[in-house]
Design an enzyme around this catalytic site. Structure first.
Site, PDB file in Angstrom:
ATOM      1  N   TYR A   1     -38.196  12.630  31.245  1.00 23.84           N
ATOM      2  CA  TYR A   1     -39.017  13.325  30.240  1.00 23.84           C
ATOM      3  C   TYR A   1     -39.192  14.792  30.628  1.00 23.84           C
ATOM      4  CZ  TYR A   1     -42.287  13.383  26.296  1.00 23.84           C
ATOM      5  OH  TYR A   1     -42.884  13.634  25.102  1.00 23.84           O
TER       6      TYR A   1
ATOM      7  N   THR B   1     -46.360   5.896  19.704  1.00 21.32           N
ATOM      8  CA  THR B   1     -46.026   6.474  18.403  1.00 21.32           C
ATOM      9  C   THR B   1     -44.570   6.141  18.080  1.00 21.32           C
ATOM     10  OG1 THR B   1     -45.158   8.613  19.101  1.00 21.32           O
ATOM     11  CG2 THR B   1     -47.548   8.444  18.927  1.00 21.32           C
TER      12      THR B   1
ATOM     13  N   PHE C   1     -42.647  14.911   6.326  1.00 21.35           N
ATOM     14  CA  PHE C   1     -41.363  14.565   5.730  1.00 21.35           C
ATOM     15  C   PHE C   1     -41.329  13.044   5.622  1.00 21.35           C
ATOM     16  CE2 PHE C   1     -36.562  14.949   5.848  1.00 21.35           C
ATOM     17  CZ  PHE C   1     -36.504  15.674   4.681  1.00 21.35           C
ATOM     18  N   GLU C   2     -41.616  12.509   4.459  1.00 22.27           N
ATOM     19  CA  GLU C   2     -41.735  11.059   4.287  1.00 22.27           C
ATOM     20  C   GLU C   2     -41.050  10.634   3.007  1.00 22.27           C
ATOM     21  OE1 GLU C   2     -42.917   9.320   6.660  1.00 22.27           O
ATOM     22  OE2 GLU C   2     -44.002  10.800   7.843  1.00 22.27           O
TER      23      GLU C   2
ATOM     24  N   TYR D   1     -46.265  17.456  26.362  1.00 22.97           N
ATOM     25  CA  TYR D   1     -46.417  16.362  27.322  1.00 22.97           C
ATOM     26  C   TYR D   1     -45.778  16.794  28.625  1.00 22.97           C
ATOM     27  CZ  TYR D   1     -46.474  11.784  29.457  1.00 22.97           C
ATOM     28  OH  TYR D   1     -46.722  10.741  30.312  1.00 22.97           O
TER      29      TYR D   1
ATOM     30  N   ALA E   1     -48.273  16.037   9.627  1.00 21.98           N
ATOM     31  CA  ALA E   1     -49.640  15.514   9.457  1.00 21.98           C
ATOM     32  C   ALA E   1     -49.709  14.029   9.119  1.00 21.98           C
ATOM     33  CB  ALA E   1     -50.330  16.286   8.328  1.00 21.98           C
ATOM     34  N   SER E   2     -48.555  13.365   8.967  1.00 20.06           N
ATOM     35  CA  SER E   2     -48.612  12.046   8.331  1.00 20.06           C
ATOM     36  C   SER E   2     -48.683  10.868   9.282  1.00 20.06           C
ATOM     37  CB  SER E   2     -47.390  11.879   7.430  1.00 20.06           C
ATOM     38  OG  SER E   2     -46.218  11.999   8.206  1.00 20.06           O
ATOM     39  N   SER E   3     -48.503  11.095  10.575  1.00 21.52           N
ATOM     40  CA  SER E   3     -48.613   9.940  11.471  1.00 21.52           C
ATOM     41  C   SER E   3     -49.096  10.354  12.855  1.00 21.52           C
ATOM     42  CB  SER E   3     -47.272   9.184  11.577  1.00 21.52           C
ATOM     43  OG  SER E   3     -46.240  10.030  11.943  1.00 21.52           O
TER      44      SER E   3
ATOM     45  N   ALA F   1     -42.552  16.032  15.103  1.00 23.04           N
ATOM     46  CA  ALA F   1     -41.571  15.396  15.984  1.00 23.04           C
ATOM     47  C   ALA F   1     -40.408  14.998  15.096  1.00 23.04           C
ATOM     48  CB  ALA F   1     -42.156  14.170  16.672  1.00 23.04           C
TER      49      ALA F   1
HETATM   50  P1  NAI Z   1     -44.675  11.194  14.940  1.00 22.35           P
HETATM   51  O1  NAI Z   1     -43.237  10.844  14.829  1.00 22.35           O
HETATM   52  O2  NAI Z   1     -45.669  10.100  14.840  1.00 22.35           O
HETATM   53  O3  NAI Z   1     -45.058  12.289  13.804  1.00 22.35           O
HETATM   54  C1  NAI Z   1     -44.226  13.347  13.515  1.00 22.35           C
HETATM   55  C2  NAI Z   1     -44.677  14.063  12.270  1.00 22.35           C
HETATM   56  O4  NAI Z   1     -43.710  15.099  11.980  1.00 22.35           O
HETATM   57  C3  NAI Z   1     -44.746  13.187  11.011  1.00 22.35           C
HETATM   58  O5  NAI Z   1     -45.846  13.608  10.217  1.00 22.35           O
HETATM   59  C4  NAI Z   1     -43.442  13.521  10.269  1.00 22.35           C
HETATM   60  O6  NAI Z   1     -43.499  13.334   8.859  1.00 22.35           O
HETATM   61  C5  NAI Z   1     -43.338  14.994  10.605  1.00 22.35           C
HETATM   62  N1  NAI Z   1     -41.990  15.539  10.425  1.00 22.35           N
HETATM   63  C6  NAI Z   1     -40.852  15.196  11.072  1.00 22.35           C
HETATM   64  N2  NAI Z   1     -39.820  15.940  10.620  1.00 22.35           N
HETATM   65  C7  NAI Z   1     -40.321  16.778   9.667  1.00 22.35           C
HETATM   66  C8  NAI Z   1     -39.771  17.784   8.845  1.00 22.35           C
HETATM   67  N3  NAI Z   1     -38.487  18.115   8.905  1.00 22.35           N
HETATM   68  N4  NAI Z   1     -40.597  18.408   7.974  1.00 22.35           N
HETATM   69  C9  NAI Z   1     -41.909  18.094   7.877  1.00 22.35           C
HETATM   70  N5  NAI Z   1     -42.489  17.169   8.664  1.00 22.35           N
HETATM   71  C10 NAI Z   1     -41.700  16.508   9.538  1.00 22.35           C
HETATM   72  O7  NAI Z   1     -44.839  12.047  16.290  1.00 22.35           O
HETATM   73  P2  NAI Z   1     -45.955  12.134  17.428  1.00 22.35           P
HETATM   74  O8  NAI Z   1     -45.599  11.192  18.503  1.00 22.35           O
HETATM   75  O9  NAI Z   1     -47.313  12.128  16.841  1.00 22.35           O
HETATM   76  O10 NAI Z   1     -45.636  13.587  18.023  1.00 22.35           O
HETATM   77  C11 NAI Z   1     -46.251  14.772  17.582  1.00 22.35           C
HETATM   78  C12 NAI Z   1     -46.223  15.780  18.713  1.00 22.35           C
HETATM   79  O11 NAI Z   1     -47.011  15.294  19.805  1.00 22.35           O
HETATM   80  C13 NAI Z   1     -44.821  16.043  19.279  1.00 22.35           C
HETATM   81  O12 NAI Z   1     -44.684  17.404  19.615  1.00 22.35           O
HETATM   82  C14 NAI Z   1     -44.834  15.214  20.547  1.00 22.35           C
HETATM   83  O13 NAI Z   1     -43.919  15.679  21.513  1.00 22.35           O
HETATM   84  C15 NAI Z   1     -46.264  15.421  20.994  1.00 22.35           C
HETATM   85  N6  NAI Z   1     -46.746  14.467  22.002  1.00 22.35           N
HETATM   86  C16 NAI Z   1     -46.556  13.128  21.845  1.00 22.35           C
HETATM   87  C17 NAI Z   1     -46.958  12.253  22.843  1.00 22.35           C
HETATM   88  C18 NAI Z   1     -46.746  10.783  22.701  1.00 22.35           C
HETATM   89  O14 NAI Z   1     -46.959  10.051  23.680  1.00 22.35           O
HETATM   90  N7  NAI Z   1     -46.366  10.310  21.527  1.00 22.35           N
HETATM   91  C19 NAI Z   1     -47.612  12.736  24.070  1.00 22.35           C
HETATM   92  C20 NAI Z   1     -47.861  14.151  24.081  1.00 22.35           C
HETATM   93  C21 NAI Z   1     -47.399  14.974  23.095  1.00 22.35           C
END
Ligand code: NAI
Length: 398
Positions: free
Chosen positions: A237, A277, A74-75, A227, A49-51, A142
């Site tokens: 990808y 991201t 996880f931050e 995605y 939820a954090s980013s 992620a």
């Molecule tokens: P991000 O890296 O910005 O955020 C990931 C989140 O997961 C953060 O809140 C982080 O603290 C949390 N996290 C990571 N490891 C953890 C753990 N062990 N325990 C608890 N929390 C943990 O990632 P983003 O880019 O927002 O991706 C989120 C989802 O969206 C992923 O499934 C990604 O594949 C999907 N997505 C992303 C796209 C993109 O272009 N960035 C496009 C379409 C889907």
């Protein structure tokens, strides 16, 4: 006074600006508030939820639909003047402060979502302090690593091609360079491990644990962001290790649908658009796709940041009147990205790129760089410098 310095290694941001991060969260809240409220879920659990996508979802549901939220992430918090912690730490704090001001519950769990203990703690909280049930569970995690909660074995994901190596252009934001990169094909072990980390296993474990504990409301929905992309990024990808992990999420959605059938619940794969991201900036070649795509989408008025995209997904699609599903039942807000004219123009543009022009107005390099910087609290609209000490940062509570 702390001196916040943007520090980039390759396409990984190391420095953060906590004051800018707070402003960026407030900007996203304002975006949602300006669109008004809508009828949506009231009790939501967001895992990751954090980013970026998870944070944008949380902001949208809280300030758009008036939802109480639990966020798992996880931050790391601040240690000293050289180590201020991670961006998501401050995003959690800024979100909580703003949500509580509106009388909403905003509970943060900062711990490893993959463990059984985390799931149990969240379940206990839902039961004892959150009204007993949730009506939406968002899975937006992620990660590069995952420890299996039963075997305790740790798996590392790889972003690799499958079968043939892929050769193509990439950019390095640290040196503002454009270069040719070769991505090796993954071994079977690497494919397996990537699916273990980024596939749907943990999502299914969460849903099983929540169901077993009877904390899911009748008609519960659970979403997971996927995605698919296009021919322009399929080799590295959709057709690579990450694509395998996403396909595993499709399979797990079917299992979850069976699991939730008796409480009228549903698992929904949301095929989201490409956005800037922390996770997407380190996917090889992907930044080049983004700087081409965003330029074309900006010109068409269809470019979205995570908050814009998530607002459309929940307000207009899932809880609104305009959902678009594909033949397998996945939600397809990525249709703007996949639009054939958008893709054709993106391809034409990407093929023209070289060291001399990739960072000019021909592309959306500057926009991509700004969005990337915003993730760490730099180049944030409306930012006002503030005197703040390490002790004041340490005193902030999530
Ligand atoms: P991000 O890296 O910005 O955020 C990931 C989140 O997961 C953060 O809140 C982080 O603290 C949390 N996290 C990571 N490891 C953890 C753990 N062990 N325990 C608890 N929390 C943990 O990632 P983003 O880019 O927002 O991706 C989120 C989802 O969206 C992923 O499934 C990604 O594949 C999907 N997505 C992303 C796209 C993109 O272009 N960035 C496009 C379409 C889907």
């Amino acid at each position: 006074m702390l001196n916040f310095k943007q520090n980039i290694r390759g396409n990984v941001a190391l420095g953060i600006n906590p004051v800018g991060l707070k402003q960026e969260v407030l900007n996203q809240i304002n975006y949602v508030k300006n669109k008004g409220t809508y009828e949506g879920p009231k009790k939501v659990l967001i895992i990751g939820a954090s980013s970026s996508y998870g944070l944008a979802t949380r902001i949208n549901l809280a300030f758009g639909a008036g939802a109480d939220t639990i966020g798992v992430s996880f931050e790391k918090g601040p240690k000293n003047e050289k180590n201020l912690g991670t961006a998501g730490w401050y995003n959690n704090i800024a979100f909580k402060e703003a949500a509580e001001k509106e009388g909403l519950i905003a509970k943060n769990f900062v711990q490893d979502a993959f463990s059984h203990e985390s799931k149990q703690e969240v379940i206990d909280y839902i039961k004892n302090e959150f009204g007993g049930k949730v009506d939406l569970v968002v899975y937006s995690l992620a990660s590069g690593r995952r420890t299996d909660p039963d075997t305790k074995e740790t798996y590392t994901s790889s972003i690799k091609a499958i079968g043939e190596p892929v050769v193509g252009p990439n950019i390095n934001m640290q040196n503002e360079a454009f270069y040719t990169e070769t991505l090796d094909p993954a071994t079977d072990q690497e494919i397996h491990d990537t699916v273990k980390v980024m596939g749907g296993e943990d999502w299914e474990l969460w849903m099983k644990a929540l169901k077993e504990a009877d904390v899911l409301a009748d008609g519960v929905l659970t979403t997971n962001y996927s995605y698919l992309g296009t021919e322009l990024n399929r080799p590295y990808y959709g057709g690579g290790t990450l694509g395998r992990a996403k396909a595993d999420c499709d399979d797990k959605a079917e299992n979850i649908n069976e699991l939730l059938a008796d409480i009228n619940g549903k698992a929904l794969i949301v095929v989201a658009t490409a956005v800037t991201t922390k996770a997407s900036s380190v996917i090889p070649f992907f930044p080049v796709y983004c700087i081409g795509l965003y330029k074309v989408m900006e010109e068409k008025g269809t470019h979205e940041t995570p908050i814009m995209h998530q607002d459309r997904i929940y307000r207009d699609m899932i809880y609104g009147n305009n959902p678009e599903y594909d033949e397998t039942g996945r939600l397809r807000p990525d249709s703007w990205e996949l639009d054939s004219d958008t893709q054709a123009k993106t391809k034409e543009l990407i093929l023209k790129l070289n060291e001399g022009n990739f960072n000019t107005d021909l592309t959306a390099y500057n926009l991509f760089y700004k969005e990337f910087s915003n993730l760490s609290g730099f180049m944030v609209d409306g930012y006002v410098e503030q005197d703040i000490t390490i002790d004041e940062l340490k005193a902030l509570k999530y």
